[in-house]
Design an enzyme around this catalytic site. Structure first.
Site, PDB file in Angstrom:
ATOM      1  N   ARG A 114       0.860  -1.179   0.000  1.00 12.51           N
ATOM      2  CA  ARG A 114       0.000   0.000   0.000  1.00 12.51           C
ATOM      3  C   ARG A 114       0.906   1.241   0.000  1.00 12.51           C
ATOM      4  O   ARG A 114       2.048   1.182   0.453  1.00 12.51           O
ATOM      5  CB  ARG A 114      -0.894   0.028   1.242  1.00 12.51           C
ATOM      6  CG  ARG A 114      -1.844  -1.161   1.375  1.00 12.51           C
ATOM      7  CD  ARG A 114      -2.644  -1.040   2.665  1.00 12.51           C
ATOM      8  NE  ARG A 114      -3.608  -2.121   2.807  1.00 12.51           N
ATOM      9  CZ  ARG A 114      -3.398  -3.239   3.508  1.00 12.51           C
ATOM     10  NH1 ARG A 114      -2.214  -3.430   4.108  1.00 12.51           N
ATOM     11  NH2 ARG A 114      -4.325  -4.175   3.601  1.00 12.51           N
ATOM     12  N   HIS A 128      -4.390  -8.822   3.827  1.00  8.74           N
ATOM     13  CA  HIS A 128      -5.843  -8.724   3.942  1.00  8.74           C
ATOM     14  C   HIS A 128      -6.314  -9.486   5.171  1.00  8.74           C
ATOM     15  O   HIS A 128      -5.901 -10.626   5.405  1.00  8.74           O
ATOM     16  CB  HIS A 128      -6.536  -9.323   2.703  1.00  8.74           C
ATOM     17  CG  HIS A 128      -6.457  -8.444   1.504  1.00  8.74           C
ATOM     18  ND1 HIS A 128      -6.630  -8.909   0.219  1.00  8.74           N
ATOM     19  CD2 HIS A 128      -6.233  -7.105   1.381  1.00  8.74           C
ATOM     20  CE1 HIS A 128      -6.499  -7.905  -0.637  1.00  8.74           C
ATOM     21  NE2 HIS A 128      -6.270  -6.808   0.041  1.00  8.74           N
ATOM     22  N   ARG A 181      -0.282  -2.504  -6.866  1.00  6.39           N
ATOM     23  CA  ARG A 181      -0.651  -3.531  -5.873  1.00  6.39           C
ATOM     24  C   ARG A 181      -1.664  -4.510  -6.471  1.00  6.39           C
ATOM     25  O   ARG A 181      -1.541  -5.728  -6.304  1.00  6.39           O
ATOM     26  CB  ARG A 181      -1.221  -2.838  -4.627  1.00  6.39           C
ATOM     27  CG  ARG A 181      -1.730  -3.780  -3.537  1.00  6.39           C
ATOM     28  CD  ARG A 181      -2.060  -2.945  -2.296  1.00  6.39           C
ATOM     29  NE  ARG A 181      -2.971  -3.597  -1.375  1.00  6.39           N
ATOM     30  CZ  ARG A 181      -2.602  -4.392  -0.377  1.00  6.39           C
ATOM     31  NH1 ARG A 181      -1.320  -4.666  -0.205  1.00  6.39           N
ATOM     32  NH2 ARG A 181      -3.497  -4.901   0.443  1.00  6.39           N
ATOM     33  N   HIS A 194      -1.915   2.486  -6.505  1.00  7.92           N
ATOM     34  CA  HIS A 194      -2.549   1.269  -6.009  1.00  7.92           C
ATOM     35  C   HIS A 194      -2.727   0.229  -7.119  1.00  7.92           C
ATOM     36  O   HIS A 194      -2.888  -0.961  -6.837  1.00  7.92           O
ATOM     37  CB  HIS A 194      -3.902   1.605  -5.379  1.00  7.92           C
ATOM     38  CG  HIS A 194      -4.272   0.706  -4.242  1.00  7.92           C
ATOM     39  ND1 HIS A 194      -3.566   0.669  -3.054  1.00  7.92           N
ATOM     40  CD2 HIS A 194      -5.267  -0.197  -4.107  1.00  7.92           C
ATOM     41  CE1 HIS A 194      -4.124  -0.220  -2.238  1.00  7.92           C
ATOM     42  NE2 HIS A 194      -5.159  -0.753  -2.853  1.00  7.92           N
ATOM     43  N   LYS A 209      -2.562  -2.174   7.805  1.00 14.33           N
ATOM     44  CA  LYS A 209      -3.714  -1.595   8.487  1.00 14.33           C
ATOM     45  C   LYS A 209      -3.813  -2.167   9.898  1.00 14.33           C
ATOM     46  O   LYS A 209      -3.626  -3.362  10.105  1.00 14.33           O
ATOM     47  CB  LYS A 209      -4.997  -1.895   7.705  1.00 14.33           C
ATOM     48  CG  LYS A 209      -5.106  -1.123   6.395  1.00 14.33           C
ATOM     49  CD  LYS A 209      -6.441  -1.365   5.734  1.00 14.33           C
ATOM     50  CE  LYS A 209      -6.593  -0.523   4.467  1.00 14.33           C
ATOM     51  NZ  LYS A 209      -7.891  -0.750   3.808  1.00 14.33           N
ATOM     52  N   TYR A 241      -9.576 -10.606  -6.823  1.00 12.41           N
ATOM     53  CA  TYR A 241      -8.543 -10.764  -7.842  1.00 12.41           C
ATOM     54  C   TYR A 241      -8.756 -12.021  -8.674  1.00 12.41           C
ATOM     55  O   TYR A 241      -8.284 -12.103  -9.800  1.00 12.41           O
ATOM     56  CB  TYR A 241      -7.158 -10.768  -7.193  1.00 12.41           C
ATOM     57  CG  TYR A 241      -6.834  -9.449  -6.548  1.00 12.41           C
ATOM     58  CD1 TYR A 241      -6.611  -8.310  -7.318  1.00 12.41           C
ATOM     59  CD2 TYR A 241      -6.804  -9.321  -5.164  1.00 12.41           C
ATOM     60  CE1 TYR A 241      -6.354  -7.092  -6.729  1.00 12.41           C
ATOM     61  CE2 TYR A 241      -6.536  -8.096  -4.568  1.00 12.41           C
ATOM     62  CZ  TYR A 241      -6.318  -6.987  -5.350  1.00 12.41           C
ATOM     63  OH  TYR A 241      -6.071  -5.772  -4.764  1.00 12.41           O
TER      64      TYR A 241
END
Length: 307
Positions: free
Chosen positions: A150, A269, A246, A243, A174, A278
């Site tokens: 990210r 994730h 990514r 992004h 995150k 994806y």
């Protein structure tokens, strides 16, 4: 509400959702932005925070929608208002959280844009590596693509978390969730060149922990990374965002045979369902290849035209 009271209110809300509720700083910034819009909207419409009704909140959401915000943005706004309402209730400003009456609009998950390997190569090749900051950008965007980082993770990457011998990074994503991500030989070469040869020209005698710095030797911000990429996009003629690298990383891994769980871990994730998008991108690419190269239907159409 005076400007001083407004700033105190916003600061206290931020502190509560970060320190008490445990939201990540980036999520808190998103909530802060919505609440700031909301408080400004109240002032513009001469409304008192203490005596708001559910219909006032609905009007705000409608205004956001009609001003051009999409459903995803409005959904985030509603989540922010839910959190703000809880804060106002805890603070004694509201007797109950009337914001919970707001429902989030349904949001369709957009398919992420993905570049082909050739497009990634062309994009990176457009960087002027004759300049020291060009070497930095080549190392930066190679690493983002090679590791699926990210933009915030690349900006915050520390020298102490780059392990050249093992070819992996220690990344904090995150919620400060830690993960190890391997990087390839090409990214390693450019990163080594930047750190050993050119970074010292900007940092000089200062102690800077971050890998990537700007021309003044200060840590390179997320905004700086984004602005530099915009210039690269214009120069290369390839439409993309930071992004997108990514997204491309994840899709290329799946195309190469990587399993979904491994890609989930590499991307950081929390839920597998986030990574599953994806697989849909990959399937759409397969359909495009099929339409482009499989002659069956084309031959059939040609025969029908002749008949």
């Amino acid at each position: 509400m005076t400007e001083s009271e407004k700033q105190t209110l916003l600061r206290n809300f931020h502190d509560e959702i970060v320190l008490v509720e445990g939201h990540a700083e980036l999520s808190a910034e998103t909530y802060d932005s919505t609440v700031r819009h909301f408080v400004d909207w109240l002032e513009k419409n001469a409304l008192d925070l203490h005596s708001l009704t559910e219909m006032d909140l609905v009007r705000f959401v409608v205004d956001r929608k009609t001003s051009g915000c999409d459903n995803l943005t409005v959904a985030k706004d509603v989540s922010a208002l839910h959190a703000f309402g809880a804060f106002l209730k805890h603070s004694g400003i509201w007797t109950q959280n009337i914001a919970l009456e707001l429902e989030r609009p349904s949001t369709e998950r957009k398919m992420p844009r993905v570049l082909s390997v050739n497009q990634v190569d062309a994009l990176l090749a457009a960087i002027d590596i004759e300049k020291p900051l060009g070497v930095r950008d080549r190392a930066l965007y190679e690493l983002i693509y090679s590791c699926g980082l990210r933009i915030s993770e690349a900006s915050a990457l520390l020298l102490s978390n780059v392990h050249f011998d093992e070819h992996f990074l220690l990344v904090f994503g995150k919620g400060e969730k830690e993960r190890m991500v391997p990087f390839g030989d090409v990214a390693s070469q450019w990163l080594h060149k930047w750190i050993e040869e050119y970074r010292p020209l900007f940092v000089k005698n200062a102690v800077v922990e971050q890998v990537f710095v700007n021309r003044n030797g200060a840590p390179l911000s997320r905004k700086g990374i984004w602005k530099n990429f915009q210039a690269l996009e214009a120069k290369s003629g390839i439409t993309a965002k930071v992004h997108t690298l990514r997204h491309s990383f994840a899709t290329h891994l799946l195309q190469g045979g990587a399993d979904l769980r491994s890609v989930q871990e590499l991307l950081g994730h929390a839920n597998l369902s986030t990574t599953e998008i994806y697989t849909h991108v990959d399937n759409e690419l397969l359909r495009e290849y099929h339409r482009g190269y499989f002659p069956g239907h084309k031959n059939k159409e040609e025969k029908n035209e002749k008949n």
